[in-house]
Design an enzyme around this catalytic site. Sequence first.
Site, PDB file in Angstrom:
ATOM      1  N   GLN A  96      53.460  51.354  33.531  1.00  0.00           N
ATOM      2  CA  GLN A  96      54.316  52.309  32.814  1.00  0.00           C
ATOM      3  C   GLN A  96      53.468  53.085  31.808  1.00  0.00           C
ATOM      4  O   GLN A  96      52.856  52.489  30.921  1.00  0.00           O
ATOM      5  CB  GLN A  96      55.448  51.570  32.089  1.00  0.00           C
ATOM      6  CG  GLN A  96      56.447  52.505  31.412  1.00  0.00           C
ATOM      7  CD  GLN A  96      57.599  51.762  30.741  1.00  0.00           C
ATOM      8  OE1 GLN A  96      57.544  50.540  30.546  1.00  0.00           O
ATOM      9  NE2 GLN A  96      58.633  52.492  30.392  1.00  0.00           N
ATOM     10  N   HIS A 102      62.456  54.794  32.998  1.00  0.00           N
ATOM     11  CA  HIS A 102      62.660  55.843  34.009  1.00  0.00           C
ATOM     12  C   HIS A 102      62.543  55.276  35.413  1.00  0.00           C
ATOM     13  O   HIS A 102      61.782  54.358  35.669  1.00  0.00           O
ATOM     14  CB  HIS A 102      61.674  56.998  33.823  1.00  0.00           C
ATOM     15  CG  HIS A 102      60.237  56.584  33.737  1.00  0.00           C
ATOM     16  ND1 HIS A 102      59.685  56.080  32.583  1.00  0.00           N
ATOM     17  CD2 HIS A 102      59.236  56.594  34.652  1.00  0.00           C
ATOM     18  CE1 HIS A 102      58.420  55.803  32.789  1.00  0.00           C
ATOM     19  NE2 HIS A 102      58.103  56.092  34.040  1.00  0.00           N
TER      20      HIS A 102
END
Length: 140
Positions: A96, A102
Site C-alpha cells: 500500500q 482503496h
Amino acid sequence: MSRNGNTIFSLILSGEIPSHKIYEDEFVYAFLDINPLSRGHTLVIPKEECSTMDLLSEKSASSLGMALPKICRAIIKITGAENYNIIQNNGEKAGQTVPHLHFHIIPRYPESTHSFVWNPSPIDHSDASELSKAIFYELG
Ligand code: AMP
C-alpha cells in the site's frame, strides 16, 4: 465526516487536486488511477478517512460493498473487458503506497500482460485447523 486526512486521496476528495471521477455517492468516491495497469484501472475509496480495511466503519463498508459491483458492471460494459481483478492492499509492506483505503479494479484484456506474483504452497492442515477455529471464535 472528517476531511482532515493528509493523503493525496484526501486532496482528491476535497477537490484540491483533480481526478477523473467515475462514481460518487454520500460515502464512496471512484476515479481512474493515474498510472493504470490497463485502460479503465479504477480506484474506489471511502470518503471516510481510514487507512486499512480493519478500521473501516460499518456504514462505509456497507456503502462500498454496494458500490463495487455497480462500478464493476459499468467498467466492463464501457471498456469491453470481460475479465478484471480487484486488488486491495493494507499496509506498506503489503504494497500500500497511499494510506487511504482503496480498491483497485483492474480490467484485463486479451492483450494485457500485467501480472500479480503469487507463489502458493499447500496448506498445513494441522495449523489450519487451529487457525480457523481461533479466527472463527474471535468473530463470535
Ligand atoms: P497502492 O499501491 O495500492 O496504495 O495504490 C495507490 C494507487 O494510487 C497507485 O496505483 C497510484 O497510481 C494511484 N494514485 C496515486 N496518486 C494518484 C492520483 N493523484 N490520481 C489517481 N491515482 C493516483
